[in-house]
Design an enzyme around this catalytic site. Structure first.
Site, PDB file in Angstrom:
ATOM      1  N   HIS A 154      33.680  33.840  35.592  1.00  0.00           N
ATOM      2  CA  HIS A 154      34.066  33.622  36.984  1.00  0.00           C
ATOM      3  C   HIS A 154      33.157  32.556  37.591  1.00  0.00           C
ATOM      4  O   HIS A 154      32.307  31.974  36.904  1.00  0.00           O
ATOM      5  CB  HIS A 154      34.047  34.924  37.778  1.00  0.00           C
ATOM      6  CG  HIS A 154      32.721  35.634  37.772  1.00  0.00           C
ATOM      7  ND1 HIS A 154      31.564  35.072  38.266  1.00  0.00           N
ATOM      8  CD2 HIS A 154      32.368  36.864  37.313  1.00  0.00           C
ATOM      9  CE1 HIS A 154      30.556  35.926  38.134  1.00  0.00           C
ATOM     10  NE2 HIS A 154      31.019  37.018  37.545  1.00  0.00           N
ATOM     11  N   HIS A 177      29.199  32.678  36.981  1.00  0.00           N
ATOM     12  CA  HIS A 177      28.727  32.123  35.696  1.00  0.00           C
ATOM     13  C   HIS A 177      28.870  30.605  35.696  1.00  0.00           C
ATOM     14  O   HIS A 177      28.033  29.877  35.151  1.00  0.00           O
ATOM     15  CB  HIS A 177      29.552  32.653  34.520  1.00  0.00           C
ATOM     16  CG  HIS A 177      29.742  34.142  34.495  1.00  0.00           C
ATOM     17  ND1 HIS A 177      30.983  34.728  34.578  1.00  0.00           N
ATOM     18  CD2 HIS A 177      28.848  35.155  34.386  1.00  0.00           C
ATOM     19  CE1 HIS A 177      30.843  36.039  34.527  1.00  0.00           C
ATOM     20  NE2 HIS A 177      29.556  36.329  34.416  1.00  0.00           N
ATOM     21  N   CYS A 232      21.390  53.307  34.013  1.00  0.00           N
ATOM     22  CA  CYS A 232      22.616  52.738  34.580  1.00  0.00           C
ATOM     23  C   CYS A 232      23.261  51.846  33.532  1.00  0.00           C
ATOM     24  O   CYS A 232      22.673  50.861  33.102  1.00  0.00           O
ATOM     25  CB  CYS A 232      22.333  51.931  35.849  1.00  0.00           C
ATOM     26  SG  CYS A 232      23.816  51.047  36.410  1.00  0.00           S
ATOM     27  N   CYS A 268      23.953  48.098  34.626  1.00  0.00           N
ATOM     28  CA  CYS A 268      22.786  47.211  34.528  1.00  0.00           C
ATOM     29  C   CYS A 268      22.246  47.163  33.105  1.00  0.00           C
ATOM     30  O   CYS A 268      21.449  46.299  32.785  1.00  0.00           O
ATOM     31  CB  CYS A 268      21.627  47.699  35.395  1.00  0.00           C
ATOM     32  SG  CYS A 268      21.955  47.800  37.139  1.00  0.00           S
ATOM     33  N   CYS A 292      23.100  53.631  41.843  1.00  0.00           N
ATOM     34  CA  CYS A 292      22.630  52.269  41.604  1.00  0.00           C
ATOM     35  C   CYS A 292      23.262  51.377  42.672  1.00  0.00           C
ATOM     36  O   CYS A 292      24.480  51.345  42.805  1.00  0.00           O
ATOM     37  CB  CYS A 292      23.059  51.800  40.209  1.00  0.00           C
ATOM     38  SG  CYS A 292      22.943  50.011  40.021  1.00  0.00           S
ATOM     39  N   HIS A 309      25.920  48.870  41.239  1.00  0.00           N
ATOM     40  CA  HIS A 309      27.148  49.347  40.581  1.00  0.00           C
ATOM     41  C   HIS A 309      27.798  50.540  41.273  1.00  0.00           C
ATOM     42  O   HIS A 309      28.864  50.976  40.865  1.00  0.00           O
ATOM     43  CB  HIS A 309      26.876  49.623  39.101  1.00  0.00           C
ATOM     44  CG  HIS A 309      26.543  48.366  38.342  1.00  0.00           C
ATOM     45  ND1 HIS A 309      25.248  47.946  38.139  1.00  0.00           N
ATOM     46  CD2 HIS A 309      27.349  47.422  37.816  1.00  0.00           C
ATOM     47  CE1 HIS A 309      25.281  46.786  37.491  1.00  0.00           C
ATOM     48  NE2 HIS A 309      26.525  46.444  37.280  1.00  0.00           N
ATOM     49  N   LYS A 358      31.059  40.788  48.320  1.00  0.00           N
ATOM     50  CA  LYS A 358      30.691  40.704  46.927  1.00  0.00           C
ATOM     51  C   LYS A 358      31.957  40.426  46.129  1.00  0.00           C
ATOM     52  O   LYS A 358      33.010  40.975  46.430  1.00  0.00           O
ATOM     53  CB  LYS A 358      30.068  42.037  46.500  1.00  0.00           C
ATOM     54  CG  LYS A 358      29.202  41.885  45.278  1.00  0.00           C
ATOM     55  CD  LYS A 358      28.571  43.187  44.844  1.00  0.00           C
ATOM     56  CE  LYS A 358      28.269  43.034  43.356  1.00  0.00           C
ATOM     57  NZ  LYS A 358      27.143  43.737  42.870  1.00  0.00           N
ATOM     58  N   LYS A 413      36.435  42.738  40.831  1.00  0.00           N
ATOM     59  CA  LYS A 413      37.822  43.011  40.452  1.00  0.00           C
ATOM     60  C   LYS A 413      38.495  43.925  41.461  1.00  0.00           C
ATOM     61  O   LYS A 413      39.649  43.715  41.838  1.00  0.00           O
ATOM     62  CB  LYS A 413      37.833  43.677  39.074  1.00  0.00           C
ATOM     63  CG  LYS A 413      38.067  42.666  37.985  1.00  0.00           C
ATOM     64  CD  LYS A 413      38.815  43.294  36.831  1.00  0.00           C
ATOM     65  CE  LYS A 413      39.187  42.235  35.827  1.00  0.00           C
ATOM     66  NZ  LYS A 413      38.940  42.663  34.462  1.00  0.00           N
TER      67      LYS A 413
HETATM   68  N1  MSP Z   1      23.746  39.430  29.865  1.00  0.00           N
HETATM   69  C1  MSP Z   1      22.855  39.401  30.967  1.00  0.00           C
HETATM   70  C2  MSP Z   1      21.852  38.251  30.828  1.00  0.00           C
HETATM   71  C3  MSP Z   1      21.062  38.252  29.583  1.00  0.00           C
HETATM   72  S1  MSP Z   1      20.042  36.844  29.477  1.00  0.00           S
HETATM   73  C4  MSP Z   1      18.978  37.167  28.252  1.00  0.00           C
HETATM   74  C5  MSP Z   1      23.629  39.208  32.257  1.00  0.00           C
HETATM   75  N2  MSP Z   1      24.848  38.695  32.165  1.00  0.00           N
HETATM   76  S2  MSP Z   1      25.839  38.380  33.400  1.00  0.00           S
HETATM   77  O1  MSP Z   1      27.091  38.003  32.816  1.00  0.00           O
HETATM   78  O2  MSP Z   1      25.856  39.461  34.314  1.00  0.00           O
HETATM   79  O3  MSP Z   1      25.266  37.112  34.090  1.00  0.00           O
HETATM   80  C6  MSP Z   1      24.388  37.156  35.185  1.00  0.00           C
HETATM   81  C7  MSP Z   1      24.153  35.734  35.650  1.00  0.00           C
HETATM   82  O4  MSP Z   1      25.416  35.090  35.930  1.00  0.00           O
HETATM   83  C8  MSP Z   1      23.379  35.588  36.941  1.00  0.00           C
HETATM   84  O5  MSP Z   1      21.988  35.645  36.759  1.00  0.00           O
HETATM   85  C9  MSP Z   1      23.828  34.221  37.393  1.00  0.00           C
HETATM   86  O6  MSP Z   1      23.248  33.256  36.572  1.00  0.00           O
HETATM   87  C10 MSP Z   1      25.311  34.277  37.083  1.00  0.00           C
HETATM   88  N3  MSP Z   1      26.058  34.935  38.163  1.00  0.00           N
HETATM   89  C11 MSP Z   1      26.862  36.022  38.049  1.00  0.00           C
HETATM   90  N4  MSP Z   1      27.428  36.291  39.260  1.00  0.00           N
HETATM   91  C12 MSP Z   1      26.988  35.396  40.166  1.00  0.00           C
HETATM   92  C13 MSP Z   1      27.293  35.143  41.529  1.00  0.00           C
HETATM   93  N5  MSP Z   1      28.125  35.900  42.231  1.00  0.00           N
HETATM   94  N6  MSP Z   1      26.690  34.073  42.103  1.00  0.00           N
HETATM   95  C14 MSP Z   1      25.862  33.236  41.410  1.00  0.00           C
HETATM   96  N7  MSP Z   1      25.565  33.457  40.144  1.00  0.00           N
HETATM   97  C15 MSP Z   1      26.039  34.557  39.504  1.00  0.00           C
HETATM   98  O7  MSP Z   1      23.083  39.501  33.308  1.00  0.00           O
END
Ligand code: MSP
Length: 481
Positions: A19, A22, A127, A130, A144, A147, A304, A307
Site C-alpha cells: 500500500h 510501503h 501480540c 506486532c 494492543c 491492533h 488510520k 482494510k
Molecule cells: N516486517 C516488519 C519489518 C521488518 S524489518 C527487519 C514490518 N513490516 S511492515 O510491512 O509492517 O512495514 C512497516 C513499514 O512500512 C513502516 O516502518 C514504514 O516504513 C512503512 N509503512 C507502513 N505503513 C505506513 C504508513 N501508513 N505511513 C508511512 N509508512 C508506513 O514492520
C-alpha cells in the site's frame, strides 16, 4: 575507491499486498539511491519481504494455502509494484530464501556459543499483529493500541537473547550519534526509553510456530521472526552468517557495503531497530548502521489506513490515475519528510493539476512551442546554476526531500512569471525573443537535472528535449485530470 552508500527499507510483511505506506519508504529510498549513484558513489539499495511468523502462517491458513505458496503470491505483488514504480533496488531479499535461512541459523549459533542466547521460560503476553511481546505498560484498556486486540497469554520454554547486556553500550552509542537516529526528536525518544524503561532480555525462539527457521541446536524451536528479519540487511548483501573479520570484506559486488549508510523506516519499528537489531550487531561483532532515519506516517483523511475502513491506497491505483513519475512526485511531496502526513485522493488530484499538469507540463509545452515557432537555436548547459545546485545538495543531504521539490518548483514558478511578464509571443524581433527564452529554457534544464532522482523518466525526457540543438514541442507530459 569511490565512497560507498548502502540504503535499506524494512522487509515488508506479506500479510497484505503493498500500500501507499510501503510505497513511501520504498520511493524515498529509491530517490536517495538514485541521488547517490549519480554522485558517483558505489551504491547498494536493498528491499524485500518478511515472510515467516505466526501472523503470516495464520493468514495463509485463512486463504487455504501453504504459507510458502501464500508468501510467493504476495511477494510477487511487491516485486511487481516496485518494478512498475521504477524502483532501482540492487537486490530483493526474501526471508524464505535458502541462503538467508542458512545464514540466520549460523548467526544465531554464534550468539548461542558465546552465551548471548540462553534457555529460559517465557510467561506473559504476545501480540500476534506486532509479532512482539507486550508488557502491561504497552496496553491500552488491556489491548494492543496498534491492533486493538488483547494479546495472547503465553507460557513456553524459549531461548532468550541477552538484550540487557547491551543496554549501556547502546545508549552511549546513541547519545554520541555513533548510531545516529534522525530526526532528533526520535533520538530523544529512544534515549528516554533507554533511561526510563531500559532493556530486558527478549525471547528469540518460538516452540509452537512451525513457519520459521529452525534453531540449529534445538530444532523443536523456530527463530523469532524479528531476529530472522533483521538479518536480511546483511544477507541481502550476500553475507553467509560468518562472524569476525572475514565477512567484512567483499560482500555484494566485491564491496564491503556494511555498515548501512542509512536505514529508512517509520516510527512503528524504530524501537525494535534501535534496541534488538543494534544489540544483535554488537553480539555479532559487526558495526552499527550509521543512520536510522524515521520518516512520517501517512493517514488518510485523518484516519488510520486499514482494510476495515476500506480506505487503503495501493500503488497500482495511483499509477493508473497519475502515471509512474507523477505518483512518485505526489508521494514525496505529500508531507514534510520526517513528519506525519495526512493524504487523500482530493489532495493528490489538486496537487497533480496544480504542480504537474498546469505547472511543469504546461510550462515545458508553452516554452518548447515558442522556441520551435521562432526557430531559435539554443545551446543550453545543464547544472549551470551553481547556487541552486548547492542549495539542493544541502536539502538532499538533510533528508529534506519535500523542500528540495519546493526549491525546484520555485524555479519553475519563476519561469512562468518571466513568460507572463515579458510576453515573448508579442515580441517581433527574433533576438529579443531569444533573450527572454534562452535563460528560461536553461532554468528548466537545470530544474530537470535536479528532478532526476524523483521523476527519472520525465526528467530524462525534458533534458533530452531542452538540450537538443533544435528544440521541438513534445507530447504533453501530464494530461489534466
Ligand atoms: N516486517 C516488519 C519489518 C521488518 S524489518 C527487519 C514490518 N513490516 S511492515 O510491512 O509492517 O512495514 C512497516 C513499514 O512500512 C513502516 O516502518 C514504514 O516504513 C512503512 N509503512 C507502513 N505503513 C505506513 C504508513 N501508513 N505511513 C508511512 N509508512 C508506513 O514492520
Amino acid at each position: 575507491m569511490a565512497k560507498k552508500f548502502y540504503i535499506t527499507t524494512p522487509v515488508y510483511y506479506v500479510n497484505d499486498v503493498p500500500h501507499i505506506g510501503h510505497t513511501y519508504t520504498t520511493v524515498a529510498a529509491d530517490v536517495l539511491a538514485r541521488y547517490h549513484r549519480a554522485l558517483g558513489e558505489e551504491t547498494f539499495f536493498l528491499t524485500g519481504t518478511d515472510e515467516h511468523g505466526a501472523k503470516i502462517e495464520a493468514k495463509a491458513r485463512e486463504m487455504k494455502l501453504e504459507p510458502k505458496q501464500y508468501a510467493d503470491k504476495i511477494t510477487a505483488a511487491f516485486i511487481e509494484a516496485w518494478q512498475e514504480l521504477n524502483i532501482s533496488n540492487d537486490n530483493f531479499l526474501r526471508t524464505t530464501d535458502e541462503k538467508h535461512m542458512a545464514a540466520v541459523g549460523k548467526a544465531l549459533q554464534h550468539m548461542y556459543d558465546k552465551g548471548d542466547i540462553y534457555l529460559s521460560k517465557y510467561e506473559g503476553l504476545y501480540c500476534r499483529g506486532c509479532e512482539q511481546y507486550k508488557s502491561e505498560r504497552d496496553l491500552v484498556n488491556g489491548e494492543c493500541p496498534d491492533h486493538k486486540v488483547a494479546p495472547e497469554k503465553m507460557s513456553e520454554e524459549c531461548y532468550n537473547f541477552k538484550l540487557s547486556k547491551y543496554q549501556d553500550e547502546l545508549l552511549k552509542k546513541i547519545k554520541k550519534d555513533e548510531l545516529e537516529i534522525l530526526p532528533a526528536n526520535r533520538k530523544n525518544e529512544m534515549v528516554s526509553f533507554f533511561e526510563k524503561e531500559g532493556l530486558q532480555d527478549v525471547s528469540f525462539s518460538r516452540k509452537n510456530i512451525k513457519w520459521g527457521i529452525p534453531i540449529p541446536w534445538d530444532t523443536s524451536h523456530t527463530v523469532y521472526v524479528w531476529a530472522d528479519a533483521f538479518l536480511n540487511y546483511l544477507t541481502g548483501l550476500g553475507w553467509d552468517g560468518e562472524v569476525g573479520k572475514a565477512p567484512l570484506i567483499k560482500w555484494g559486488r566485491g564491496v564491503s557495503f556494511w555498515p548501512a549508510s542509512v536505514q529508512l523506516m517509520s516510527k512503528d519499528i524504530l524501537r525494535v531497530h534501535t534496541t534488538i537489531w543494534a544489540a544483535m550487531l554488537l553480539s555479532l561483532e559487526l558495526p552499527l548502521p550509521e543512520t536510522i532515519f524515521i520518516h512520517g506516517y501517512f493517514q488518510i483523511n485523518g484516519q488510520k489506513m486499514g482494510k476495515s475502513l476500506g480506505n487503503v491506497i495501493a500503488p497500482a491505483d495511483l499509477i493508473k490515475k497519475y502515471g509512474v513519475d507523477a505518483t512518485r512526485y505526489l508521494i514525496m511531496s505529500a508531507a514534510v519528510f520526517g513528519h506525519d502526513g495526512d493524504i487523500s485522493w482530493e489532495k493528490f488530484d489538486e496537487k497533480y493539476n496544480a504542480d504537474l499538469a498546469n505547472g511543469l507540463g504546461n510550462l515545458t509545452a508553452r516554452l518548447s512551442n515558442l522556441i520551435e515557432k521562432n526557430s531559435l537555436k539554443l545551446e543550453l548547459k545543464i547544472n549551470s546554476d551553481k547556487k541552486l545546485t548547492k542549495q539542493y545538495e544541502k536539502l538532499m543531504a538533510g533528508y529534506k526531500f519535500d523542500e528540495a521539490l519546493k526549491l525546484i518548483w520555485d524555479v519553475l514558478r519563476n519561469c512562468d512569471e518571466i513568460l507572463s511578464d515579458k510576453k515573448p509571443w508579442k515580441l517581433k524581433d527574433a533576438k529579443a525573443v531569444k533573450k527572454v527564452l534562452e535563460p528560461v529554457a536553461g532554468d528548466i534544464l537545470n530544474a530537470a537535472g535536479l528532478l532526476k532522482p524523483f521523476m527519472p523518466t520525465v526528467a530524462k525526457k525534458i533534458i533530452k528535449q531542452f538540450s537538443a540543438k533544435e528544440i521541438k514541442k513534445g507530447e504533453p507530459l501530464f494530461p489534466r485530470i
